[in-house]
Scaffold this motif. Structure first.
Motif, PDB file in Angstrom:
ATOM      1  N   PHE A  18       0.836  -1.203   0.000  1.00  0.00           N
ATOM      2  CA  PHE A  18       0.000   0.000   0.000  1.00  0.00           C
ATOM      3  C   PHE A  18       0.869   1.250   0.000  1.00  0.00           C
ATOM      4  O   PHE A  18       1.715   1.447   0.871  1.00  0.00           O
ATOM      5  CB  PHE A  18      -0.909   0.015   1.226  1.00  0.00           C
ATOM      6  N   ARG A  19       0.674   2.085  -0.992  1.00  0.00           N
ATOM      7  CA  ARG A  19       1.358   3.367  -1.054  1.00  0.00           C
ATOM      8  C   ARG A  19       0.517   4.325  -1.893  1.00  0.00           C
ATOM      9  O   ARG A  19      -0.036   3.942  -2.911  1.00  0.00           O
ATOM     10  CB  ARG A  19       2.766   3.219  -1.625  1.00  0.00           C
ATOM     11  N   TRP A  69       0.054  -0.945  -9.864  1.00  0.00           N
ATOM     12  CA  TRP A  69       1.205  -1.669  -9.333  1.00  0.00           C
ATOM     13  C   TRP A  69       1.563  -2.894 -10.157  1.00  0.00           C
ATOM     14  O   TRP A  69       2.682  -3.382 -10.090  1.00  0.00           O
ATOM     15  CB  TRP A  69       0.925  -2.138  -7.890  1.00  0.00           C
ATOM     16  N   GLN A  70       0.607  -3.428 -10.896  1.00  0.00           N
ATOM     17  CA  GLN A  70       0.819  -4.700 -11.597  1.00  0.00           C
ATOM     18  C   GLN A  70       1.625  -4.497 -12.885  1.00  0.00           C
ATOM     19  O   GLN A  70       1.688  -3.413 -13.448  1.00  0.00           O
ATOM     20  CB  GLN A  70      -0.530  -5.335 -11.944  1.00  0.00           C
ATOM     21  N   ILE A 345     -10.805   4.203 -15.972  1.00  0.00           N
ATOM     22  CA  ILE A 345      -9.619   4.370 -15.137  1.00  0.00           C
ATOM     23  C   ILE A 345      -8.609   3.237 -15.310  1.00  0.00           C
ATOM     24  O   ILE A 345      -7.424   3.472 -15.578  1.00  0.00           O
ATOM     25  CB  ILE A 345     -10.026   4.470 -13.646  1.00  0.00           C
ATOM     26  N   SER A 346      -9.067   2.001 -15.158  1.00  0.00           N
ATOM     27  CA  SER A 346      -8.136   0.865 -15.129  1.00  0.00           C
ATOM     28  C   SER A 346      -7.527   0.553 -16.496  1.00  0.00           C
ATOM     29  O   SER A 346      -6.326   0.267 -16.592  1.00  0.00           O
ATOM     30  CB  SER A 346      -8.845  -0.378 -14.586  1.00  0.00           C
ATOM     31  N   ILE A 347      -8.346   0.594 -17.549  1.00  0.00           N
ATOM     32  CA  ILE A 347      -7.841   0.232 -18.876  1.00  0.00           C
ATOM     33  C   ILE A 347      -6.696   1.138 -19.336  1.00  0.00           C
ATOM     34  O   ILE A 347      -5.650   0.639 -19.784  1.00  0.00           O
ATOM     35  CB  ILE A 347      -8.987   0.201 -19.908  1.00  0.00           C
ATOM     36  N   PRO A 348      -6.819   2.485 -19.246  1.00  0.00           N
ATOM     37  CA  PRO A 348      -5.667   3.317 -19.619  1.00  0.00           C
ATOM     38  C   PRO A 348      -4.418   2.998 -18.801  1.00  0.00           C
ATOM     39  O   PRO A 348      -3.301   2.996 -19.338  1.00  0.00           O
ATOM     40  CB  PRO A 348      -6.165   4.740 -19.360  1.00  0.00           C
ATOM     41  N   LEU A 349      -4.587   2.710 -17.497  1.00  0.00           N
ATOM     42  CA  LEU A 349      -3.442   2.332 -16.666  1.00  0.00           C
ATOM     43  C   LEU A 349      -2.802   1.037 -17.167  1.00  0.00           C
ATOM     44  O   LEU A 349      -1.580   0.931 -17.305  1.00  0.00           O
ATOM     45  CB  LEU A 349      -3.895   2.158 -15.216  1.00  0.00           C
ATOM     46  N   MET A 350      -3.634   0.039 -17.429  1.00  0.00           N
ATOM     47  CA  MET A 350      -3.146  -1.254 -17.909  1.00  0.00           C
ATOM     48  C   MET A 350      -2.439  -1.121 -19.250  1.00  0.00           C
ATOM     49  O   MET A 350      -1.342  -1.663 -19.445  1.00  0.00           O
ATOM     50  CB  MET A 350      -4.309  -2.241 -18.038  1.00  0.00           C
TER      51      MET A 350
END
Length: 362
Positions: A18-19, A69-70, A345-350
């Motif tokens: 966690f950060r 993080w992944q 949110i998640s898809i652009p990060l991935m």
């Protein structure tokens, strides 16, 4: 919810990962402060509002923090889009079987006098339309990255279902997404423009010269009852946003009471109206921070690999447009909200992490 809490406990305590820093720290700090202040300043349920805040923080942790993080490969993106496309294909086949008469009598004006479209396995046609749009985005993304023509069939079939459901927002957004993807599908822009103009021309000719389709389009494009209803709700509730409540809002629980009291509705028909009433202009600022972050990331992806960038921008664009007419709060717990959060949110990060990894390995 218990499963989600266990997941967070495992990540935070056992894995010690966690950060919070940068954009996420600003967003979380501001959102928590606004949520608590809005709960204290209103007459709603403090327990309910704090509970809603905590679950949104948990959803943020899952859809933003753990995603960032992944490590991902482009094959992970392919699998995700394949999952949503195949799921929507099953939903559409189900829709075709159990609402076959609607497909046959698509242009029959009487069809929509007693029903405003069909919704497959979803509880309403707007949710169906939203998932269809993301199914189309997924199919176009797979077509652009794999160059396989079979994905065109999925796009056409999903659009046909959107027409049957008569979800105008989904039809318009999906059409714009398809147009953008056709234009940017390869470096042959001039050829793609000709293809797009030809498709539009054929559609216009069919609408003009087939009486049943012409009547259907005119009748349903002129209907403004749903828009008028939403405008009335805005006009009823926006005057309440004043004084300290213009800054901090009323909190989720008391906002529900207000919308029943002033607009005689038990639900919100706009994400933007919900945010400003619940969290005030500071809530709008929180929302803007996280959406702008997603847009900036999508633009960076566009510069690295335009096909993926187009898909990411289309996902964010679709969410922003659908939010005009329906309440789909980011990082909220309903399944539809989780879905829009994943795509926005998640898809652009991935995708960004997968492309950067691909570039490093080269």
């Amino acid at each position: 919810m218990f499963g989600i809490l266990f997941f967070c406990y495992n990540a935070c305590v056992k894995e010690r990962v966690f950060r919070v820093r940068g954009t996420e720290f600003v967003y979380l700090s501001l959102f928590c402060a606004v949520s608590i202040l809005s709960a204290f300043l209103s007459e709603g349920s403090l327990v309910s509002d704090v509970e809603a805040m905590l679950f949104q923080v948990i959803m943020f942790f899952i859809f933003y923090q753990t995603t960032s993080w992944q490590d991902y490969n482009t094959s992970d993106i392919y699998r995700f889009f394949s999952l949503i496309v195949n799921f929507m294909m099953i939903a559409c086949v189900y829709n075709l079987i159990f609402n076959f008469s609607s497909f046959i009598h698509l242009t029959d004006n009487n069809l929509y006098d007693t029903a405003t479209g069909v919704s497959s396995v979803f509880d309403n046609k707007n949710a169906f339309g939203l998932f269809l749009t993301y199914g189309i985005i997924g199919a176009m993304g797979l077509k652009m990255t794999t160059k396989e023509k079979k994905w065109n069939f999925y796009v056409i079939f999903f659009m046909l279902n959107a027409l049957v459901a008569l979800c105008r927002t989904a039809i318009v957004v999906s059409a714009l997404v398809i147009a953008c993807c056709i234009l940017l599908d390869s470096k042959k822009i001039f050829r793609n423009i000709i293809i797009l103009v030809a498709i539009i021309g054929i559609c216009l000719l069919i609408i003009n010269f087939v009486p049943a389709i012409h009547d259907f389009v005119v009748r349903n494009s002129e209907s403004t009852s749903s828009v008028d209803s939403r405008v009335d709700q805005w006009e009823s509730l926006l005057p309440l946003v004043k004084g300290e409540h213009a800054v901090f809002g009323y909190g989720p629980s008391f906002s529900k009471i207000l919308t029943k009291m002033y607009s005689a509705k038990s639900y919100f028909h706009s994400t933007y109206l919900y945010i400003i009433l619940c969290y005030g202009w500071l809530g709008v600022l929180c929302f803007s921070i996280i959406v702008i972050d997603a847009l900036k990331r999508s633009i960076r992806i566009l510069r690295m690999k335009y096909s993926y960038g187009v898909v990411c921008l289309a996902s964010v664009f679709a969410y922003l447009v659908f939010s005009l007419s329906e309440k789909y709060m980011l990082f909220d717990t309903p399944v539809v909200s989780m879905t829009v959060t994943a795509f926005t949110i998640s898809i652009p990060l991935m995708v960004e992490k997968a492309i950067k990894k691909e570039i490093r390995e080269k």
